[in-house]
Write a protein that holds these residues in place. Structure first.
Motif, PDB file in Angstrom:
ATOM      1  N   SER A   1      -4.772   4.130  -1.202  1.00 28.11           N
ATOM      2  CA  SER A   1      -4.010   3.203  -2.045  1.00 28.11           C
ATOM      3  C   SER A   1      -4.618   3.022  -3.423  1.00 28.11           C
ATOM      4  CB  SER A   1      -3.898   1.838  -1.351  1.00 28.11           C
ATOM      5  OG  SER A   1      -3.202   1.961  -0.135  1.00 28.11           O
ATOM      6  N   GLY A   2      -5.733   3.712  -3.708  1.00 30.36           N
ATOM      7  CA  GLY A   2      -6.284   3.696  -5.049  1.00 30.36           C
ATOM      8  C   GLY A   2      -7.584   2.957  -5.222  1.00 30.36           C
ATOM      9  N   ALA A   3      -8.151   2.412  -4.145  1.00 28.15           N
ATOM     10  CA  ALA A   3      -9.426   1.702  -4.252  1.00 28.15           C
ATOM     11  C   ALA A   3     -10.591   2.672  -4.112  1.00 28.15           C
ATOM     12  CB  ALA A   3      -9.524   0.626  -3.179  1.00 28.15           C
ATOM     13  N   LEU A   4     -11.740   2.281  -4.643  1.00 29.54           N
ATOM     14  CA  LEU A   4     -12.994   2.956  -4.354  1.00 29.54           C
ATOM     15  C   LEU A   4     -13.678   2.136  -3.270  1.00 29.54           C
ATOM     16  CD1 LEU A   4     -15.083   5.228  -5.441  1.00 29.54           C
ATOM     17  CD2 LEU A   4     -16.313   3.209  -6.260  1.00 29.54           C
ATOM     18  N   VAL A   5     -13.841   2.691  -2.087  1.00 32.28           N
ATOM     19  CA  VAL A   5     -14.312   1.930  -0.930  1.00 32.28           C
ATOM     20  C   VAL A   5     -15.747   2.318  -0.596  1.00 32.28           C
ATOM     21  CG1 VAL A   5     -13.878   1.321   1.477  1.00 32.28           C
ATOM     22  CG2 VAL A   5     -11.956   1.839  -0.049  1.00 32.28           C
ATOM     23  N   TRP A   6     -16.584   1.315  -0.409  1.00 31.38           N
ATOM     24  CA  TRP A   6     -17.984   1.481  -0.014  1.00 31.38           C
ATOM     25  C   TRP A   6     -18.143   0.812   1.351  1.00 31.38           C
ATOM     26  CZ3 TRP A   6     -22.281   3.851   0.312  1.00 31.38           C
ATOM     27  CH2 TRP A   6     -23.554   3.284   0.244  1.00 31.38           C
ATOM     28  N   ASN A   7     -18.020   1.616   2.402  1.00 32.97           N
ATOM     29  CA  ASN A   7     -18.089   1.132   3.787  1.00 32.97           C
ATOM     30  C   ASN A   7     -19.539   1.229   4.245  1.00 32.97           C
ATOM     31  OD1 ASN A   7     -17.305   0.276   6.369  1.00 32.97           O
ATOM     32  ND2 ASN A   7     -16.788   2.341   7.034  1.00 32.97           N
TER      33      ASN A   7
ATOM     34  N   MET B   1       0.831  -1.199   0.000  1.00 32.18           N
ATOM     35  CA  MET B   1       0.000   0.000   0.000  1.00 32.18           C
ATOM     36  C   MET B   1       0.865   1.248   0.000  1.00 32.18           C
ATOM     37  SD  MET B   1      -3.116  -0.925   2.587  1.00 32.18           S
ATOM     38  CE  MET B   1      -2.029  -1.214   3.978  1.00 32.18           C
ATOM     39  N   THR B   2       0.312   2.294  -0.571  1.00 30.81           N
ATOM     40  CA  THR B   2       1.060   3.530  -0.638  1.00 30.81           C
ATOM     41  C   THR B   2       1.276   4.129   0.743  1.00 30.81           C
ATOM     42  OG1 THR B   2       1.099   5.746  -1.556  1.00 30.81           O
ATOM     43  CG2 THR B   2      -1.045   4.912  -0.956  1.00 30.81           C
ATOM     44  N   ALA B   3       2.444   4.713   0.973  1.00 31.04           N
ATOM     45  CA  ALA B   3       2.735   5.351   2.255  1.00 31.04           C
ATOM     46  C   ALA B   3       2.373   6.825   2.233  1.00 31.04           C
ATOM     47  CB  ALA B   3       4.216   5.183   2.590  1.00 31.04           C
ATOM     48  N   ALA B   4       2.050   7.349   1.059  1.00 24.54           N
ATOM     49  CA  ALA B   4       1.762   8.772   0.929  1.00 24.54           C
ATOM     50  C   ALA B   4       0.429   9.110   1.586  1.00 24.54           C
ATOM     51  CB  ALA B   4       1.724   9.155  -0.547  1.00 24.54           C
ATOM     52  N   ARG B   5       0.340  10.319   2.121  1.00 27.86           N
ATOM     53  CA  ARG B   5      -0.890  10.815   2.728  1.00 27.86           C
ATOM     54  C   ARG B   5      -1.764  11.442   1.650  1.00 27.86           C
ATOM     55  NH1 ARG B   5      -2.697   9.504   7.848  1.00 27.86           N
ATOM     56  NH2 ARG B   5      -0.909   9.106   9.197  1.00 27.86           N
ATOM     57  N   THR B   6      -2.330  10.622   0.790  1.00 25.91           N
ATOM     58  CA  THR B   6      -3.163  11.115  -0.295  1.00 25.91           C
ATOM     59  C   THR B   6      -4.486  11.633   0.270  1.00 25.91           C
ATOM     60  OG1 THR B   6      -2.221   9.404  -1.716  1.00 25.91           O
ATOM     61  CG2 THR B   6      -4.224  10.500  -2.498  1.00 25.91           C
ATOM     62  N   PRO B   7      -4.901  12.846  -0.075  1.00 25.49           N
ATOM     63  CA  PRO B   7      -6.202  13.344   0.388  1.00 25.49           C
ATOM     64  C   PRO B   7      -7.334  12.448  -0.099  1.00 25.49           C
ATOM     65  CG  PRO B   7      -4.875  15.119  -0.527  1.00 25.49           C
ATOM     66  CD  PRO B   7      -4.166  13.845  -0.872  1.00 25.49           C
ATOM     67  N   VAL B   8      -8.339  12.281   0.753  1.00 29.33           N
ATOM     68  CA  VAL B   8      -9.441  11.358   0.461  1.00 29.33           C
ATOM     69  C   VAL B   8     -10.778  12.079   0.600  1.00 29.33           C
ATOM     70  CG1 VAL B   8     -10.667   9.310   1.322  1.00 29.33           C
ATOM     71  CG2 VAL B   8      -8.170   9.272   1.085  1.00 29.33           C
ATOM     72  N   ASN B   9     -11.669  11.844  -0.341  1.00 32.40           N
ATOM     73  CA  ASN B   9     -13.050  12.313  -0.243  1.00 32.40           C
ATOM     74  C   ASN B   9     -13.901  11.256   0.445  1.00 32.40           C
ATOM     75  OD1 ASN B   9     -12.826  14.793  -1.449  1.00 32.40           O
ATOM     76  ND2 ASN B   9     -13.434  14.084  -3.487  1.00 32.40           N
ATOM     77  N   ARG B  10     -14.851  11.708   1.272  1.00 28.87           N
ATOM     78  CA  ARG B  10     -15.847  10.805   1.850  1.00 28.87           C
ATOM     79  C   ARG B  10     -17.230  11.318   1.508  1.00 28.87           C
ATOM     80  NH1 ARG B  10     -17.286   9.924   8.150  1.00 28.87           N
ATOM     81  NH2 ARG B  10     -18.894  11.444   7.581  1.00 28.87           N
ATOM     82  N   ILE B  11     -18.047  10.441   0.938  1.00 30.03           N
ATOM     83  CA  ILE B  11     -19.399  10.806   0.499  1.00 30.03           C
ATOM     84  C   ILE B  11     -20.386   9.876   1.190  1.00 30.03           C
ATOM     85  CG2 ILE B  11     -20.924  11.096  -1.487  1.00 30.03           C
ATOM     86  CD1 ILE B  11     -18.309  11.078  -3.226  1.00 30.03           C
ATOM     87  N   THR B  12     -21.411  10.431   1.801  1.00 29.93           N
ATOM     88  CA  THR B  12     -22.460   9.625   2.434  1.00 29.93           C
ATOM     89  C   THR B  12     -23.575   9.359   1.438  1.00 29.93           C
ATOM     90  OG1 THR B  12     -21.971  10.563   4.622  1.00 29.93           O
ATOM     91  CG2 THR B  12     -24.114   9.507   4.341  1.00 29.93           C
ATOM     92  N   VAL B  13     -23.957   8.085   1.328  1.00 27.21           N
ATOM     93  CA  VAL B  13     -25.032   7.686   0.418  1.00 27.21           C
ATOM     94  C   VAL B  13     -26.048   6.862   1.203  1.00 27.21           C
ATOM     95  CG1 VAL B  13     -25.631   6.303  -1.611  1.00 27.21           C
ATOM     96  CG2 VAL B  13     -23.562   7.699  -1.625  1.00 27.21           C
ATOM     97  N   THR B  14     -27.319   7.185   1.062  1.00 28.37           N
ATOM     98  CA  THR B  14     -28.406   6.430   1.681  1.00 28.37           C
ATOM     99  C   THR B  14     -28.946   5.432   0.666  1.00 28.37           C
ATOM    100  OG1 THR B  14     -28.998   8.289   3.109  1.00 28.37           O
ATOM    101  CG2 THR B  14     -30.679   6.602   2.744  1.00 28.37           C
TER     102      THR B  14
ATOM    103  N   GLY C   1      -3.728   3.438  -8.891  1.00 28.80           N
ATOM    104  CA  GLY C   1      -4.872   2.551  -9.037  1.00 28.80           C
ATOM    105  C   GLY C   1      -4.537   1.139  -8.621  1.00 28.80           C
ATOM    106  N   THR C   2      -5.550   0.327  -8.482  1.00 29.82           N
ATOM    107  CA  THR C   2      -5.364  -1.032  -8.008  1.00 29.82           C
ATOM    108  C   THR C   2      -5.453  -2.072  -9.108  1.00 29.82           C
ATOM    109  OG1 THR C   2      -7.713  -1.240  -7.524  1.00 29.82           O
ATOM    110  CG2 THR C   2      -6.328  -0.392  -5.768  1.00 29.82           C
ATOM    111  N   ILE C   3      -5.756  -1.632 -10.324  1.00 30.92           N
ATOM    112  CA  ILE C   3      -5.888  -2.537 -11.458  1.00 30.92           C
ATOM    113  C   ILE C   3      -5.032  -1.987 -12.584  1.00 30.92           C
ATOM    114  CG2 ILE C   3      -7.523  -3.516 -13.131  1.00 30.92           C
ATOM    115  CD1 ILE C   3      -9.683  -3.220 -10.991  1.00 30.92           C
TER     116      ILE C   3
ATOM    117  N   MET D   1      -9.665   1.732 -10.895  1.00 34.63           N
ATOM    118  CA  MET D   1      -9.888   1.635  -9.457  1.00 34.63           C
ATOM    119  C   MET D   1     -10.703   0.390  -9.135  1.00 34.63           C
ATOM    120  SD  MET D   1     -10.993   5.603  -8.802  1.00 34.63           S
ATOM    121  CE  MET D   1     -11.090   5.457  -7.027  1.00 34.63           C
ATOM    122  N   ARG D   2     -10.264  -0.331  -8.119  1.00 35.90           N
ATOM    123  CA  ARG D   2     -11.021  -1.509  -7.710  1.00 35.90           C
ATOM    124  C   ARG D   2     -12.069  -1.119  -6.664  1.00 35.90           C
ATOM    125  NH1 ARG D   2      -9.025  -7.575  -5.899  1.00 35.90           N
ATOM    126  NH2 ARG D   2     -10.948  -8.515  -6.692  1.00 35.90           N
TER     127      ARG D   2
END
Length: 266
Positions: free
Chosen positions: A71-77, A1-14, A34-36, A41-42
């Motif tokens: 690290s380049g993924a699109l995450v849906w938590n 995984m990347t060690a860089a502090r890449t800025p991240v967006n967080r979006i709330t979806v209902t 990217g992861t692929i 983006m994975r």
């Protein structure tokens, strides 16, 4: 995984009508490689654990979600209705997870900037679940046959997961009984219907990652799942992480998390 502090967006979806039917999308603002291959983006769906109880929420996975996005993924938590909430327990909890995964078809991409959505490889979805979340991850993927209308689930990672609810109930698990809502002796079919070990094989690869020093769910649960399901034709493997316990998967610094990231290719 990347060690860089890449800025991240967080979006709330209902994705549903309950206060608990929502999730957080995470992605890097200036996406890394990217992861692929090709900079794609994975998509990674995270399903938190916590005994299916409303004492725990998706925030226990927030640091992991942010790290994977860096690290380049699109995450849906995702969040879902849990035991202790109206509509939580079985089958409501499972239905919520199905709806959250199906949201990858429409609600999740609609919430993204079109340039971000265009980079996502929706044919390489990974579903990652820890503990109780691992049960939900495998069960939901089996119910979906590893596909939604527009997405393909290629990988399921079950982290020290509850993979045999029938055996857990016979062993006296109170959390499993609370999930189903009825004693095993009264409704064994409900435990079987919810158990990953009782599902038909599906077209995705399942990795049961288990910590060797797990104090909550014995390693033998994952080992037996892999043995049983590979005999039945499921693509599955066991990965054992030495020297760590059950909660290590929620720690971004842990070996268990690094192993999960490796399996995701990030």
């Amino acid at each position: 995984m990347t060690a860089a502090r890449t800025p991240v967006n967080r979006i709330t979806v209902t994705y549903g009508d309950s206060p608990s039917t929502f999730g957080h999308i995470y992605h890097a603002t200036s996406a890394p490689a990217g992861t692929i291959p090709g900079g794609r983006m994975r998509p990674v769906v995270l399903i938190h654990g916590g005994y299916w109880s409303d004492e725990f929420s998706l925030t226990i996975q927030s640091a992991i979600a942010r790290q994977y996005a860096q690290s380049g993924a699109l995450v849906w938590n995702i969040e879902y209705r849990r035991v202790g909430q109206a509509g939580g327990g079985w089958p409501g909890t499972g239905r919520d997870v199905l709806a959250a995964i199906r949201a990858l078809d429409d609600l999740v991409p609609a919430a993204l900037d079109p340039q971000v959505a265009h980079r996502v490889d929706w044919s390489q979805v990974a579903v990652v679940g820890h503990s109780a979340g691992g049960q939900l991850a495998v069960w939901a993927t089996a119910q979906l046959r590893a596909r939604t209308r527009h997405c393909v689930i290629s990988t399921v990672i079950a982290q020290s997961a509850a993979l045999n609810l029938e055996a857990a109930a016979r062993a006296g698990s109170e959390s499993v009984r609370r999930l189903i809502g009825r004693p095993y002796e009264e409704a064994p079919h409900l435990y079987r219907e919810a158990s990953p070990s009782a599902q038909e094989p599906f077209d995705a690869h399942v990795v049961a990652v288990h910590t060797a020093d797990d104090e909550a769910i014995p390693l033998v649960v994952s080992r037996r799942y892999v043995e049983l399901m590979t005999e039945r034709g499921q693509s599955a493997e066991l990965v054992v992480v030495p020297g760590e316990g059950h909660s290590a998967f929620c720690d971004p610094r842990s070996r268990a998390n690094r192993e999960t990231a490796r399996l995701l290719g990030i």
